[in-house]
Structure formats: structure tokens, C-alpha cells
Motif scaffolding. Structure first.
Motif, mmCIF file in Angstrom:
data_model
loop_
_atom_site.group_PDB
_atom_site.id
_atom_site.type_symbol
_atom_site.label_atom_id
_atom_site.label_comp_id
_atom_site.label_asym_id
_atom_site.label_seq_id
_atom_site.Cartn_x
_atom_site.Cartn_y
_atom_site.Cartn_z
ATOM 1 N N PHE A 175 0.843 -1.201 0.000
ATOM 2 C CA PHE A 175 0.000 0.000 0.000
ATOM 3 C C PHE A 175 0.879 1.252 0.000
ATOM 4 O O PHE A 175 0.623 2.201 -0.743
ATOM 5 C CB PHE A 175 -0.918 -0.005 1.222
ATOM 6 N N ARG A 176 1.927 1.231 0.811
ATOM 7 C CA ARG A 176 2.841 2.374 0.896
ATOM 8 C C ARG A 176 3.608 2.570 -0.403
ATOM 9 O O ARG A 176 3.691 3.691 -0.921
ATOM 10 C CB ARG A 176 3.814 2.162 2.055
ATOM 11 N N VAL A 177 4.180 1.500 -0.943
ATOM 12 C CA VAL A 177 4.965 1.601 -2.172
ATOM 13 C C VAL A 177 4.108 2.080 -3.335
ATOM 14 O O VAL A 177 4.520 2.951 -4.112
ATOM 15 C CB VAL A 177 5.616 0.243 -2.512
ATOM 16 N N ALA A 178 2.914 1.534 -3.458
ATOM 17 C CA ALA A 178 2.035 1.896 -4.568
ATOM 18 C C ALA A 178 1.656 3.372 -4.531
ATOM 19 O O ALA A 178 1.623 4.039 -5.579
ATOM 20 C CB ALA A 178 0.773 1.028 -4.532
ATOM 21 N N ASN A 179 1.402 3.886 -3.338
ATOM 22 C CA ASN A 179 1.024 5.291 -3.207
ATOM 23 C C ASN A 179 2.228 6.221 -3.248
ATOM 24 O O ASN A 179 2.194 7.249 -3.921
ATOM 25 C CB ASN A 179 0.245 5.502 -1.904
#
Length: 223
Positions: free
Chosen positions: A142-146
């Protein structure tokens, strides 16, 4: 992130780690299911320590039922929320024996009928055990994608659906592991290590972090 950059993003991650694997230890699809269920709000390292002795004795749903809830708790008591997890694992084992012939189903809808198994857990099992092109969005992904702009989303499902849409076919099978490992070891939550990131120039995150300065020693030289 532009389409060409998305392809290059994955290409570089693939070049650095051509065959990524889960860091959870497991024996078969059933033990993988148990390990993933135990990993919620826990580290893979902690789960592995607890399951090594467990999986030496238990590799099937029936063996889990034979062990019993109290016996299971003795193996997993070092893991957070172990009481609830033990209850769910035993209940799931009973359903697997009664309704699925002791086998872990290969369909998300059926997996999600098991106690303690949500979409994320189901996606991990489908991807790792059965090679299906699913992406389980945990906090790292979730963090990497955002942060990178790869697949912005307000919630895990939104990110998952966007990743499924933008991830090029050659990279779909291993996308889950590339992203989770990238988030775990480089694109960290508190301080991403941009100075050693292979995709930093493709990433939307600003400001980029610099390499830490070497610590100087003011101690007098030994004589």
C-alpha cells in the motif's frame, strides 16, 4: 506513473531479484494458509520461529484438529492475538475437512469462507501456492504503490485493483513479492532508502533521502 515507466519499474525489480519468494516458511498449501493467517499484525520472522515446531507435527487440517486448540496455542503463544488466531485456525481446519476433503481450495470465494481468512490472506495463498496472478496488498505494498505513484489508492482494495490493471503481463505473477520486499527493505515507512533504490528516478516521492553520513570518530588514536 506513465505506462513505460511502470514497465521499467518492474523490469528493474525483476533484474535485481528474478525469482522472489515469500519469507514465510511452509510445507504445502495448508501450512502456507496457516502461516499467512498467523502473520496478521506479526512479523514473518516471528511466525517462522513459532511454526517450525508446529509444522514438524502438523501439515494437514486433520492433524491440526488432532492437535486441538490448546495444543496449537502452545506453539503460537509468542504471536500477537494468538488466542483468536488459534480459534480461527481450528474452525477453518474443521471446514476444510468437512467441506473440501482436507484440501485448500484454489478459488478466492471459497477461501474467504474460512474463519480468519480475508481477501489479503486468500490472495497470498492463491499466488504463492497456486501461481495465480493475485496481488495481496499489505501495509508495505500500500505504501509503495502510493508513495511511488505506481498505483495510488485510498484503501487496499483500490490499490489492488489498480495494480492488477497497470502491472504488465510479464510481471504479474511475481509483482506481489517484488513490491512487498521493496517496501520491507528499501522503501521503508519512516525513512525510505532512496540512495540505494533501483527505481528512484521513476518514483514520484519527494524529497528523496540521501545516504547517511559516515560517523566520524573523535576518539584519540591508540598509542
Amino acid at each position: 506513473m506513465k505506462k513505460a515507466d511502470v514497465f521499467e519499474f518492474y523490469r528493474r525489480l525483476a533484474e535485481a531479484n528474478p525469482a522472489p519468494e515469500t519469507e514465510l516458511e511452509y510445507v504445502n498449501p495448508y501450512t502456507l494458509l496457516v502461516a499467512v493467517a498467523l502473520s496478521a499484525q506479526a512479523t514473518d520472522v516471528g511466525v517462522n520461529k513459532a511454526t517450525r515446531s508446529l509444522f514438524a507435527k502438523v501439515t494437514t487440517p486433520q492433524q491440526m484438529l488432532d492437535l486441538g486448540e490448546d495444543g496449537l496455542k502452545q506453539h503460537i503463544k509468542t504471536i500477537g492475538l494468538f488466542n483468536t488466531k488459534a480459534k480461527n485456525i481450528i474452525a477453518a481446519a474443521q471446514i476444510l475437512v468437512d467441506d473440501f476433503g482436507g484440501e485448500v481450495p484454489e478459488e478466492r470465494e471459497k477461501l474467504e469462507t474460512l474463519p480468519g481468512v480475508g481477501r489479503k490472506t486468500a490472495n497470498v495463498v492463491l499466488n504463492v501456492a497456486y501461481g495465480q496472478p493475485t496481488i495481496a496488498v499489505d501495509t508495505h505494498i500500500f505504501r509503495v504503490a502510493n508513495r511511488t505513484g505506481l498505483a495510488p489508492g485510498k484503501n487496499p482494495l483500490e490499490v489492488e485493483l489498480t495494480l492488477a490493471k497497470v502491472t504488465p503481463d510479464p510481471f504479474v505473477t511475481h509483482a506481489h513479492h517484488w513490491l512487498i520486499l521493496h517496501g520491507r527493505y528499501i522503501c521503508k515507512a519512516r525513512l525510505p532508502e532512496c540512495w540505494r533504490c533501483p527505481v528512484a528516478d521513476l518514483c514520484a516521492y519527494k524529497p528523496k533521502t540521501s545516504a547517511p553520513k559516515a560517523k566520524s570518530s573523535n576518539a584519540p588514536a591508540a598509542r
